[in-house]
Structure formats: C-alpha cells, structure tokens
Motif scaffolding. Structure first.
Motif, PDB file in Angstrom:
ATOM      1  N   ARG A  97      34.342  48.170  33.430  1.00 13.55           N
ATOM      2  CA  ARG A  97      34.355  49.559  33.898  1.00 13.55           C
ATOM      3  C   ARG A  97      35.059  50.482  32.920  1.00 13.55           C
ATOM      4  N   SER A 263      25.961  43.323  32.606  1.00  9.91           N
ATOM      5  CA  SER A 263      26.605  43.937  33.775  1.00  9.91           C
ATOM      6  C   SER A 263      27.756  43.054  34.215  1.00  9.91           C
ATOM      7  N   ILE A 264      28.535  43.567  35.178  1.00 12.03           N
ATOM      8  CA  ILE A 264      29.646  42.766  35.722  1.00 12.03           C
ATOM      9  C   ILE A 264      29.088  41.475  36.328  1.00 12.03           C
ATOM     10  N   PRO A 568      40.200  51.441  37.943  1.00 14.08           N
ATOM     11  CA  PRO A 568      39.390  52.361  38.717  1.00 14.08           C
ATOM     12  C   PRO A 568      39.341  51.912  40.181  1.00 14.08           C
ATOM     13  N   ALA A 569      39.096  52.863  41.061  1.00 17.84           N
ATOM     14  CA  ALA A 569      38.992  52.488  42.470  1.00 17.84           C
ATOM     15  C   ALA A 569      37.852  51.510  42.652  1.00 17.84           C
ATOM     16  N   ALA A 570      38.063  50.512  43.512  1.00 17.60           N
ATOM     17  CA  ALA A 570      37.015  49.494  43.707  1.00 17.60           C
ATOM     18  C   ALA A 570      35.839  50.089  44.447  1.00 17.60           C
TER      19      ALA A 570
END
Lengths: 570, 48
Positions: A97, A263-264, A568-570
């Motif tokens: 992220r 991607s993650i 970052p906010a989840a």
C-alpha cells in the motif's frame, strides 16, 4: 565428466541465460528493474521466493550435512511457515500500500533517514558477504570438474552472474525461475531415484531407511532444550521463526521478490505456498544425503571427499601419514559394512537379540569411521593451512560424479548452477537496488531520470559482484557453507527485524530511540557471537527483542516526540 | 446497512481465491507444519 554431461549442462544453462536476457531486453525504468513492474502472479512469486532461498549451497552442502549429522537440520526450517503467515498479515499489505521499492524506504517514512540508512547498511554488509558464499558454492563444482584453483573458478562464475544480472535485473531473475526450479526439482528427484537404484539388489527401500536410522541419520526432531545445541525443535521453531521473519520481512533480496507480485493477494499466496512447500523440500534434499550415506555402506567411500586435497596429500610430504590414515579408514568401512550385513540378516530372520548386537556393532564402527575421517581432516589442515579440513560441501558432488549415470550428472550439475544463478542474481539485484534507492537516489542525486537510475543500478550490480567475489576467496575457511551463510545472516537479522517490529507495532517510538537501540543491540549480538557458545539461531531472537525493549526504554527515558504512524487504515 | 469498501487499486478484494478466507489458509499452513513434525517424529522413533 563425459561429453554428454557437458552438453546437458551447457545446453540447460545457455537456454536459461538466453531466454532470461531476451525476455527482458526492453527494461527501461527503475520499478521494472527492481520489482519487475509489480506484474507477477502468485505461482511466479512462490517460485521466485523459493528459488532465491535455494542456492547452490542448498544442493551441495545440505546433502553433505545429512551425510554427516543426519536429518536434524530440517528443524532449522520449522519457524518458516509461521513467519510466512505473520508476514502475510503484516508486512505484505503495508509494503504494497505504501508502494515502496525497498523495505528500508518504509523506515524513513516511519522514522527518519538515519534509521533507514542504518538498516540498509546492515543489510548491505551481511548480504554483500553472503553473496560471496552463494557464488563460491558452484565455483567449488567447477574447480573439481576442471581441476582449476577455486579462486579462478570463483572469478569466472562471478563474472557470469554479474553479466546476467546487470543486463536483466529482477525481471530476468523472475522469468527464468520457473525453468530453474524445474531443473532443480527434476534433478533432485531423479538423483534420489538413481541413488536408490545403486543399493544392492537384495536391499529394499525400507531396509535402506532402517540402516540410516540405526546409524543415527534419521534424527529429524529433537525436543530437548539446549541453547548450545544448534538444531533442536525449540531453536528451529523460535530462532528459525525470528530468522525467517527477518530474512523474508526485511531482507531486500526476498522483499523484492514478493513485492513483484501484482497485488497483495498474489504476494500473500506466493508466501503461503512457500510456507507449505519449504519444509518438505528441505526434508527431501536431506533425505537424499541420508540415502547417499546408506549407499556408501555398500560402495567404498573416499577417506576425504575433496579430490583436490586428497591428491595433494597423496603426493605431498605427508603421504606416509595419509596412507596410514586411509588404512584406518578402510578398516572402519569394512567393519561397518560387515555389521550392516549382520543387522540386515538379523532383521530378515526376525532375531531381536542378533539385531541389537549388530546395531551396537554398527554404532561402534561408526565411531571409528568418524575418528579416521577426523584424522584425515587434520592432515588436510596440516598440508593446506588455507583449508579448514572439512569436506561436507564435497560429499554430494563427489558422489554424483563417481556414481550416477551419464546425462543425470550433467542435469544435477545444471541444477546446482541454476540454483546459484537464481539466488546470486536475486541477491545482486537486491544489493544494487538498495544501494541506488536507499543510498544514491536518497542522498546523492534525488532528481535524475529513471534511465539514469537503471544505469547506476547496473554499475552497482557490477560493484557488489566484485565485492562478493573478493569475499568468496575466504569461503574455504568457513566450513559448511549452509551453516556459514545462516550464521552470517543471524549476526545482523535480529537487529534489522527489531527495527521493523518497532516500526510496525510501537507507534509511540521515534527515530532517535530506535536508532540508539539498534546500535546497542548489534554490539550485544556481536559480543554474544565472539564470547559465548550460544547457537546462532538464538542471535535472531536476542537481537530483535533487545531492539524492541531498548527502543521502548529509550523512548520513555528521552521523552522524545512520538514517531510517525504510516500504516494506512485497513 | 453499509456496503463493504471496494478493494484498493491493485488488490483483488480481501478474499483468497481458495479456502474462503485468509484465516483458513493460515490455519492450513500451520496444520501442515504440525503434521510434518509428527511424521518426522514417527519416522525417527520407528527407525532408530
């Protein structure tokens, strides 16, 4: 080695190099050079992660380790699956992220430039040296094959890896790792089949396993707790967990591999597959070594597996003592072979008393065999002060060259060289990218074009290649390579991991506190290594926990302003 | 009722393609390790 083996070896390696270079000929930006443009699916991430860790050392030294000490080394990997789970939950989403190119870039955003530079510097020192060991392993093979000095073959292998990596970068590493892993896995699988076919016709597979067992080679799990014992369940699970967490979570040679996932999800799946497959794969390689040991109960083994040192002893001033030690070795081998014969006969007859007596005889002959080999090793040390006298790294190579069929020898050597190329090139790419992203671009020229950074990355690759080749010249003094490379990593990994854990979880701690804590902890780990006999796996635990504890203490003592929170906010 | 937030760019949602949830995959990896340790122990005890 026969012509057909040379053809198989040269053909396989040429295909991999040409294919990798051709597929990546149009790389023009830094992201593409370092992280393959975040484009890989999970199975390529998994192959890439596994191939990077599985160096030539894995295939040369690990079977020799099992030949000497049994399967206990597999415990070293018990912490790895747990680390894969933890990293999938924590590091992977954070790195993705924040779109970092290197793991250390994250530390500046979280703390300051100084902490980033310290972690990157520790990584560069340990990985720069460890890459020397990675390059040294295949050089040993070439040295034996060509009968050239290992210093010359090290320079040759180093040159090949430098050219391959500098022209292709990370993408070249990734696109050829499928082919390389196929060569590696098929080579080891076929080697096991060929080894079992070398057993006498009246000895079954289960009898071969039984012989390995009574000789103490199947001791895969030891639950006793002993800090000075290198490999037991606890050191593997706890120390191995911290080592794997640090290696995969903070070492750019691995972070760069899974950040190349598109991607993650793809990066996570790649790491989890590694968590599933790594322990069985290492077990298989160690089991190959245990079976080599069993075959040498029926085929006479050499007194020393390094042919260059054997020849030097046989022709040098110590030849009379060598002949005497060889005689002692031969007698121990004959005695053990007779005891193994009695043991197998007793098993077939179902006679527990005779089986027990033969088992004791095998162990007694084994002790004499080990002492005869130690005597030869001492003579090697005496005749060549540059060698540590051990031959663990040569056991599997010598066995393959002298016992396996034509064609398979070439394929197994291709597996060794493939492993060397994939891990050494991933390591050089990581060293170059860290040097450029965390050093050159951050502190020297922050505003140049991508083409300029790619050009500097290629030059940095060459520079680190030269450093690695220079260190490789000392590798013959370091004993078993698979242990040496992990001891070296463990001296630094704990501290680096501690810095990252504070960054992830101790939001109140700032840059000054963690920087001071890291310096004190690194000094403590180096003292522990120099002054105690604590097993190296524990260095990872001690270094990491010290950094976390000291950082929290220093933060409270200094009353420093809180660190920056970046997650970052989840 | 509020809808769950859309996946971030480059992320294919928070569900793995197999297993239903990440927790199941994590548990599978740990169970695999436990099984291997048990198998290695049995192997060592059987042949010694």
């Amino acid at each position: 080695m026969k012509t057909a083996d040379w053809l198989v070896l040269a053909g396989t390696l040429t295909f991999i190099v040409v294919y990798g270079t051709w597929k990546t000929r149009r790389q023009r930006n830094l992201d593409s050079f370092v992280l393959a443009g975040h484009s890989l699916p999970w199975w390529m991430v998994a192959l890439s992660v596994m191939a990077t860790q599985a160096s030539a050392i894995t295939f040369l030294s690990t079977p020799g380790q099992a030949f000497k000490d049994g399967l206990g080394f597999v415990q070293f990997y018990f912490g790895l699956p747990l680390a894969m789970v933890v990293l999938s939950i924590t590091a992977v989403p954070i790195y993705h992220r924040l779109k970092v190119l290197t793991a250390y870039e994250y530390l500046e955003r979280r703390f300051d430039a100084r902490t980033r530079a310290l972690a990157a510097g520790l990584f560069l020192v340990q990985r720069g040296l460890a890459t020397g060991l990675t390059i040294y392993a295949p050089s040993v093979v070439l040295s034996v094959l060509l009968d050239w000095p290992v210093s010359v073959t090290t320079a040759g292998v180093g040159l090949l890896v430098i050219v391959y990596t500098a022209t292709g970068g990370s993408r070249a590493v990734s696109v050829t790792q499928l082919q390389q892993m196929l060569v590696i896995l098929s080579g080891m699988g076929l080697a096991l089949v060929a080894i079992l076919r070398l057993l006498p016709h009246d000895v079954s597979f289960s009898e071969a396993v039984a012989v390995a067992g009574v000789s103490g080679k199947l001791n895969a799990v030891d639950f006793s707790f002993d800090l000075s014992n290198r490999y037991n369940f606890w050191s593997g699970l706890i120390g191995g967990f911290f080592l794997a967490l640090s290696y995969f979570g903070t070492d750019q040679s691995q972070v760069g591999r899974y950040l190349s996932g598109r991607s993650i999800t793809q990066s996570r799946l790649g790491l989890l597959f590694n968590g599933l497959a790594k322990v069985p794969m290492q077990f298989l390689i160690l089991f190959v070594g245990a079976m080599v040991f069993v075959v040498y109960q029926f085929v006479p083994p050499p007194a020393h597996f390094n042919p260059v040192e054997s020849r030097r002893l046989a022709a040098g001033p110590l030849r009379a003592e060598y002949a005497e030690a060889e005689g002692e070795h031969r007698a121990a081998v004959d005695e053990r072979r007779a005891a193994v014969g009695r043991y197998l006969a007793a098993r077939r007859d179902g006679s527990p008393a005779a089986e027990g007596a033969a088992r004791d005889a095998i162990r007694a002959a084994g002790t004499r065999y080990d002492s005869a080999r130690e005597r030869v090793s001492a003579l090697v040390r005496k005749s060549n002060p540059l060698s540590d006298g051990r031959d663990t790294n040569y056991v599997f190579l010598r066995f393959v060259l002298e016992n396996l069929p034509t064609g398979l020898v070439g394929l197994i050597l291709a597996a060794v060289f493939s492993a060397a190329m994939s891990s050494a090139s991933a390591e050089l790419t990581a060293l170059a990218s860290t040097t450029v992203v965390d050093g050159y671009k951050r502190f020297v020229r922050p505003d140049a074009t991508d083409a300029h950074y790619v050009a500097v990355s290629r030059r940095a690759t060459v520079l680190w290649g030269v450093v690695a080749v220079a260190f490789a010249q000392f590798a013959s003094k370091l004993g078993t390579l698979v242990e040496a490379v992990n001891v070296l990593g463990s001296l630094f990994y704990g501290t680096i991991l501690g810095i990252f854990l504070v960054a992830f979880y101790a939001k109140s701690v700032g840059g000054r506190a963690v920087f001071g804590a890291a310096l004190i902890s690194e000094a403590a780990v180096l003292l522990l290594f120099a002054c105690t006999k604590v097993s190296f796996l524990w260095f990872n635990v001690v270094g990491c926990l010290l950094v976390v504890a000291l950082a929290l203490l220093l933060q409270v003592a200094r009353g420093e302003a809180a660190g920056r929170s970046l997650e970052p906010a989840a | 009722m509020t809808a769950s937030p859309p996946p971030r760019p480059g992320e294919e949602g928070d569900r793995p393609p197999v297993g239903g949830s990440w927790a199941v995959l994590y548990a599978g990896v740990i169970a695999n390790l436990v099984l291997l340790v048990v198998l290695f122990s049995v192997l060592a005890r059987t042949f010694r």
